[in-house]
Design a protein around this motif. Sequence first.
Motif, mmCIF file in Angstrom:
data_model
loop_
_atom_site.group_PDB
_atom_site.id
_atom_site.type_symbol
_atom_site.label_atom_id
_atom_site.label_comp_id
_atom_site.label_asym_id
_atom_site.label_seq_id
_atom_site.Cartn_x
_atom_site.Cartn_y
_atom_site.Cartn_z
ATOM 1 N N PHE A 6 32.708 58.816 -37.325
ATOM 2 C CA PHE A 6 31.238 58.879 -36.715
ATOM 3 C C PHE A 6 31.637 60.366 -35.990
ATOM 4 O O PHE A 6 31.013 61.156 -35.568
ATOM 5 N N HIS A 9 32.852 62.851 -37.117
ATOM 6 C CA HIS A 9 31.918 63.720 -38.571
ATOM 7 C C HIS A 9 31.559 64.623 -37.557
ATOM 8 O O HIS A 9 30.628 65.860 -37.400
ATOM 9 N N CYS A 10 30.839 64.232 -36.066
ATOM 10 C CA CYS A 10 29.831 64.824 -34.882
ATOM 11 C C CYS A 10 30.780 66.432 -34.376
ATOM 12 O O CYS A 10 30.426 66.538 -33.998
ATOM 13 N N GLY A 15 27.159 66.180 -37.680
ATOM 14 C CA GLY A 15 26.749 64.683 -36.872
ATOM 15 C C GLY A 15 25.765 65.171 -35.326
ATOM 16 O O GLY A 15 26.495 66.126 -34.630
ATOM 17 N N ARG A 16 25.357 63.690 -34.773
ATOM 18 C CA ARG A 16 24.747 63.993 -33.508
ATOM 19 C C ARG A 16 25.409 62.113 -32.925
ATOM 20 O O ARG A 16 24.613 61.735 -33.633
ATOM 21 N N ASP A 29 27.066 67.120 -31.025
ATOM 22 C CA ASP A 29 25.972 67.250 -31.646
ATOM 23 C C ASP A 29 26.982 68.963 -32.479
ATOM 24 O O ASP A 29 26.702 69.706 -31.982
ATOM 25 N N TYR A 68 24.014 56.942 -33.272
ATOM 26 C CA TYR A 68 24.286 57.649 -33.829
ATOM 27 C C TYR A 68 23.654 58.166 -35.844
ATOM 28 O O TYR A 68 22.527 56.315 -35.853
ATOM 29 N N ASP A 69 23.012 58.313 -35.460
ATOM 30 C CA ASP A 69 22.241 58.596 -36.733
ATOM 31 C C ASP A 69 21.226 57.679 -37.033
ATOM 32 O O ASP A 69 20.556 57.279 -37.737
ATOM 33 N N HIS A 71 20.528 55.297 -34.723
ATOM 34 C CA HIS A 71 20.674 54.095 -34.460
ATOM 35 C C HIS A 71 21.994 53.938 -33.772
ATOM 36 O O HIS A 71 22.454 54.579 -33.415
ATOM 37 N N GLU A 86 17.973 50.202 -35.369
ATOM 38 C CA GLU A 86 17.098 51.377 -35.267
ATOM 39 C C GLU A 86 16.432 51.274 -34.295
ATOM 40 O O GLU A 86 15.487 51.245 -33.030
#
Length: 87
Positions: A6, A9-10, A15-16, A29, A68-69, A71, A86
Motif C-alpha cells: 500500500f 503504491h502511494c 494511491g492515497r 498522496d 487507504y482507498d 477504508h 469502510e
Amino acid sequence: MNVKSFVFHCACGNGRMVVRKGDDKAVLDSGKYVVKTNGKYVGTPHYSQLKLVSIMIAMVEKYERFEYDGHLYHSPEDGGIWTKEEI
C-alpha cells in the motif's frame, strides 16, 4: 494484505494513504507527503521515495491504523491481520 505494498503504491503510484493521531495527520498522496499539525499544514522537505516509504511504515507501526482507498485499517492481530472498515 501487505501494508508495504500500500505504501509503495502511494509513494510511486496513484494511491492515497492517511495516518491520523487525533486532529494531526500525515498524508502520502501519489508521491507527495503532507503533514497537518495543530490544525495547520506544515511544510515538509522533499524526501526520496524510499524515505517516504520508511516514514509511513514507521507511523503505521506506531499508531496501528491508517486509511487507504476509502477504508480504515486498524488493530493488527498476530500474523499481520488487520480489521478493515469502510469510511
